[in-house]
Design an enzyme around this catalytic site. Structure first.
Site, mmCIF file in Angstrom:
data_model
loop_
_atom_site.group_PDB
_atom_site.id
_atom_site.type_symbol
_atom_site.label_atom_id
_atom_site.label_comp_id
_atom_site.label_asym_id
_atom_site.label_seq_id
_atom_site.Cartn_x
_atom_site.Cartn_y
_atom_site.Cartn_z
ATOM 1 N N HIS A 111 0.815 -1.220 0.000
ATOM 2 C CA HIS A 111 0.000 0.000 0.000
ATOM 3 C C HIS A 111 0.851 1.274 0.000
ATOM 4 C CE1 HIS A 111 0.442 -0.160 4.526
ATOM 5 N NE2 HIS A 111 0.480 1.154 4.357
ATOM 6 N N ASP A 141 0.153 -7.570 1.357
ATOM 7 C CA ASP A 141 0.584 -6.182 1.578
ATOM 8 C C ASP A 141 2.107 -6.075 1.579
ATOM 9 O OD1 ASP A 141 0.294 -3.469 1.860
ATOM 10 O OD2 ASP A 141 -0.028 -3.515 4.028
ATOM 11 N N SER A 219 4.819 2.369 8.018
ATOM 12 C CA SER A 219 4.426 1.245 7.170
ATOM 13 C C SER A 219 5.576 0.792 6.280
ATOM 14 C CB SER A 219 3.242 1.644 6.283
ATOM 15 O OG SER A 219 2.085 1.846 7.046
#
Length: 371
Positions: A111, A141, A219
């Site tokens: 993402h 992911d 992230s």
């Protein structure tokens, strides 16, 4: 009316009668003014108290950061989006990543780079380096970048294992929360074997939960154990404010170590399955059905070999509904996919299947749907 008395000396005589003394007194007062002001306004620095060496656990953390931080990447992206009035607008994003190998591969979350037109990777204090996305797996992911210009002496993050983690272990997250580069946070393994929803009704199984502060921008960064080994990829937080609330999630390194080589070699990750096309979970939920309803069964697939029957729209017969895998209850499509992922490709699983009021168990091989 008496005149105002003049100032007097110690002899009681007016100073006006001693002009020399009056001048001397004035000069003495002027000379004393800087000294008095200095005493009021200036103070000497305090002496520093020696602290001695760092404590052993402090020195260990300092060493961990100094060893690991050069391997952590600051990733920025440029994405073209349609503007309010139909024109193209360029938006920027940011996240974290880490060096996977000495040939210039960098791992991050899918993402972070999804839809990016350009990707830049900054390592340590160096300049941003152009990078390209060589593979992405939205189901996990995870994504892999390749640096277009590979610096000398790249330092890959040492790999650990997530299989033997224990709740209560100390963990460290390094990343770029809110764009603040090379930020270190410390916490514990709060829980294990969580599930993280991703794309296409899939969930990542075996996810690590931690209370190490993870915020937007973390992230894709590494979650490390106390030996400085990679044990997970920080991916998400659970928060009502959008900032860390002490509940963060990391994709386990054992899964990362299976997916990343495939992304490097093939550009995509294996996709475990048995050869069925499930009916939309929303439709199944609205019908009040618990389990996986089969919309179609592919010819020549393990599901067909096991004799599984799909829903028949002409008769309304539900066919076989999968309600368990290897003794674990399956209520949704995402939990079914998680169990297949847990078992792994080329393994054989035992399905609990319900047809009408009867249940039976069948053994089915898990294959890579991407071939």
């Amino acid at each position: 009316m008496n005149p105002i008395a003049s100032p007097t000396t110690l002899t009681g005589q007016p100073l006006s009668r001693f002009p020399g003394l009056r001048t001397a007194a004035a000069l003495l007062a002027l000379a004393l003014l800087p000294t008095l002001a200095s005493a009021r306004e200036e103070a000497a620095p305090r002496a520093v108290t020696p602290r001695g060496g760092l404590l052993a656990d402090e020195q260990a953390v300092v060493g961990l950061f100094e060893q690991s931080s050069p391997s952590v990447a600051y990733i920025t992206t440029e994405t073209v989006q349609r503007g309010v009035f139909g024109g193209a607008e360029v938006s920027q994003g940011a996240g974290s990543g880490f060096v996977w190998d000495a040939t210039g591969h960098v791992v991050t979350n899918f993402h972070v780079v999804k839809g990016a037109r350009r990707v830049f990777v900054q390592l340590d204090a160096g300049k941003p380096i152009d990078a390209e996305v060589v593979g992405g797996a939205p189901e996990y992911d995870l994504a892999v970048l390749r640096l277009k210009s590979v610096p000398k002496n790249l330092r890959p993050v040492p790999l650990g294992s997530s299989r033997d983690l224990r709740i209560g272990q100390t963990v460290y997250a390094i990343g770029n929360p809110f764009g603040l580069q090379r930020t270190l946070t410390k916490g514990l393994v709060s829980a294990l074997d969580r599930e993280l929803p991703t794309a296409n009704f899939r969930e990542v199984a075996g996810v690590i939960q931690t209370d190490a502060a993870i915020n937007p921008g973390n992230s894709g960064g590494p979650l490390l154990d106390s030996a400085g080994r990679l044990i997970g990829v920080n991916s998400a937080i659970r928060s009502t404010s959008g900032s860390s609330s002490g509940i963060g999630f990391a994709i386990p390194v054992d899964l990362v170590n299976r997916v990343v080589p495939s992304l490097i070699n093939r550009g995509q990750a294996p996709l475990p399955g048995i050869g069925v096309t499930p009916i939309s979970p929303d439709q199944v939920a609205r019908a009040g059905i618990s389990g996986v309803v089969l919309g179609a069964v592919g010819r020549g697939t393990p599901a067909a070999a096991a004799g599984l029957q799909p829903y028949n729209p002409q008769t309304g017969d539900l066919g076989d509904v999968i309600v368990g895998v290897n003794g674990r209850t399956v209520q949704t499509l995402s939990s079914f996919v998680s169990e297949l992922e847990r078992a792994g490709i080329d393994s054989t699983v035992e399905l609990t299947v319900r047809r009408g009021d009867k249940e039976r168990r069948v053994r089915v091989k898990v294959i890579d749907l991407r071939g």
